[in-house]
Design an enzyme around this catalytic site. Structure first.
Site, PDB file in Angstrom:
ATOM      1  N   ASP A  54       0.842  -1.197   0.000  1.00  0.00           N
ATOM      2  CA  ASP A  54       0.000   0.000   0.000  1.00  0.00           C
ATOM      3  C   ASP A  54       0.873   1.241   0.000  1.00  0.00           C
ATOM      4  OD1 ASP A  54      -2.624   1.512   0.565  1.00  0.00           O
ATOM      5  OD2 ASP A  54      -1.312   2.152   2.199  1.00  0.00           O
ATOM      6  N   TYR A  59       2.695  10.159   0.466  1.00  0.00           N
ATOM      7  CA  TYR A  59       3.806   9.623   1.245  1.00  0.00           C
ATOM      8  C   TYR A  59       5.139  10.102   0.676  1.00  0.00           C
ATOM      9  CZ  TYR A  59       0.242   6.395   3.031  1.00  0.00           C
ATOM     10  OH  TYR A  59      -0.891   5.850   3.591  1.00  0.00           O
ATOM     11  N   LYS A  85      -3.750   5.807  -3.572  1.00  0.00           N
ATOM     12  CA  LYS A  85      -4.837   6.656  -3.088  1.00  0.00           C
ATOM     13  C   LYS A  85      -5.010   7.902  -3.948  1.00  0.00           C
ATOM     14  CE  LYS A  85      -3.799   4.905   1.509  1.00  0.00           C
ATOM     15  NZ  LYS A  85      -2.449   4.356   1.235  1.00  0.00           N
TER      16      LYS A  85
END
Length: 340
Positions: A54, A59, A85
């Site tokens: 993930d 990030y 995401k």
């Protein structure tokens, strides 16, 4: 090496390893991780049969997606499950500095919230390029909810619902560019609202159903009844259950510190590492498909795999419940211990 256990994500054709690698830490969350260490961490996870990864554009301000994509280059596309995401569009910004949003060395891109149809599509297309793939297995709406947006949440919620964000996710799924859609959030309440607004396949819920706290139990029960898979992130509650003085990405409230100490003392009585109990507990709930742990080194991968595979005594869980440390109705992991 024994194949790592996996579970199906209902209605998608996907199977997720019960332990997945959360790639935020590889992007330098709080402390920098150099490129060779990040690559070695991903390689060790692969060798340990952890095939669910993930990531997210947020990030490291795209650093995580870049590192994951470089590692996956040339690997058989059906050999792993990849989630990322949407909800933030990354725009160039030379003003980015070390420490912004907790990233030790973020790339010079600034996240701008955009949950609209166009925002979702722009984010998705950019992620495909960074990850070097033609499709994403699981696409999650990132950090919608009051915990992130406060008074601006209604504005962003309208973009997601009335502005076409959910519609974009459904279109990507119908086109086969995405296998599953859902939310990646730190609060279960907004995920419950989302289930009423769109046909989601899964929810990545971080920190709200763990050995430390089970306030999201009614939501997980609803997910189980509706066939919605749950991925548990933050099983150590930002490190509190793994020996770190951090909870919910910040300082530790006194009541949580006391609860964590009581959990550790009980586990010690049964000669069980607290981390092993923390990884195993969420998987007892029938809605839970996988637990994601952040890992920043090969040593952390080996430790997490060892904790997950470790046989745990069945009588640990009733003892925790008897001492008021587990919700009275939370499923206990006896069957899960045999699976792992």
């Amino acid at each position: 090496m024994n194949k790592f256990p996996s579970r199906p994500l209902a209605g998608t054709g996907l199977r997720l390893s019960t332990l997945g690698l959360g790639a935020a830490a590889l992007a330098g969350l709080y402390d920098a991780v150099d490129g060779p260490t990040a690559a070695a961490t991903l390689q060790t996870a692969w060798e340990q049969d952890l095939r669910f990864i993930d990531t997210a554009p947020f990030y490291g301000y795209t650093r995580s997606e870049g590192r994951v994509g470089a590692f996956l280059t040339g690997r058989r596309r059906g050999g792993f499950v990849l989630s990322t995401k949407v909800g933030r569009v990354m725009v160039p910004d030379d003003g980015v500095r070390p420490g912004d949003d907790g990233w030790a060395d973020p790339l010079p891109l600034r996240p701008v919230f955009d949950y609209s149809h166009d925002g979702v599509m722009r984010s998705f297309e950019a992620s495909l390029q960074r990850l070097g793939v033609q499709r994403i297995d699981i696409l999650l709406v990132h950090d919608i909810g009051r915990a992130t947006h406060g008074d601006r949440n209604q504005f962003h919620w309208k973009a997601l619902t009335e502005g076409g964000g959910f519609r974009a996710l459904q279109a990507l799924r119908s086109q086969g560019l995405v296998r599953a859609i859902g939310l990646g959030v730190n609060e279960w309440e907004v995920a419950q609202d989302a289930l009423a607004a769109a046909p989601l396949d899964c929810v990545l819920l971080a920190g709200r159903y763990t050995l430390l706290e089970q306030g999201a139990l009614p939501f997980l029960d609803r997910c189980a009844a509706q066939g919605v898979g749950v991925i548990i992130g933050g099983p150590f509650n930002s490190g509190l259950l793994a020996g770190q003085a951090r909870y919910n990405y910040g300082s530790v409230p006194h009541d949580m510190l006391q609860r964590a100490r009581a959990l550790a003392e009980t586990c010690a009585e049964f000669r069980v590492p607290l981390e092993a109990a923390a990884l195993r507990f969420p998987l007892a709930h029938p809605a839970v498909v996988s637990v994601l742990a952040g890992m920043r080194s090969p040593q952390q991968v080996i430790a997490n795999v060892s904790w997950m595979r470790r046989p745990l005594p069945d009588d640990l869980w009733p003892a925790l419940r008897h001492r008021g440390l587990l919700h009275a109705e939370a499923p206990l992991p006896a069957a899960c211990a045999k699976e792992a």
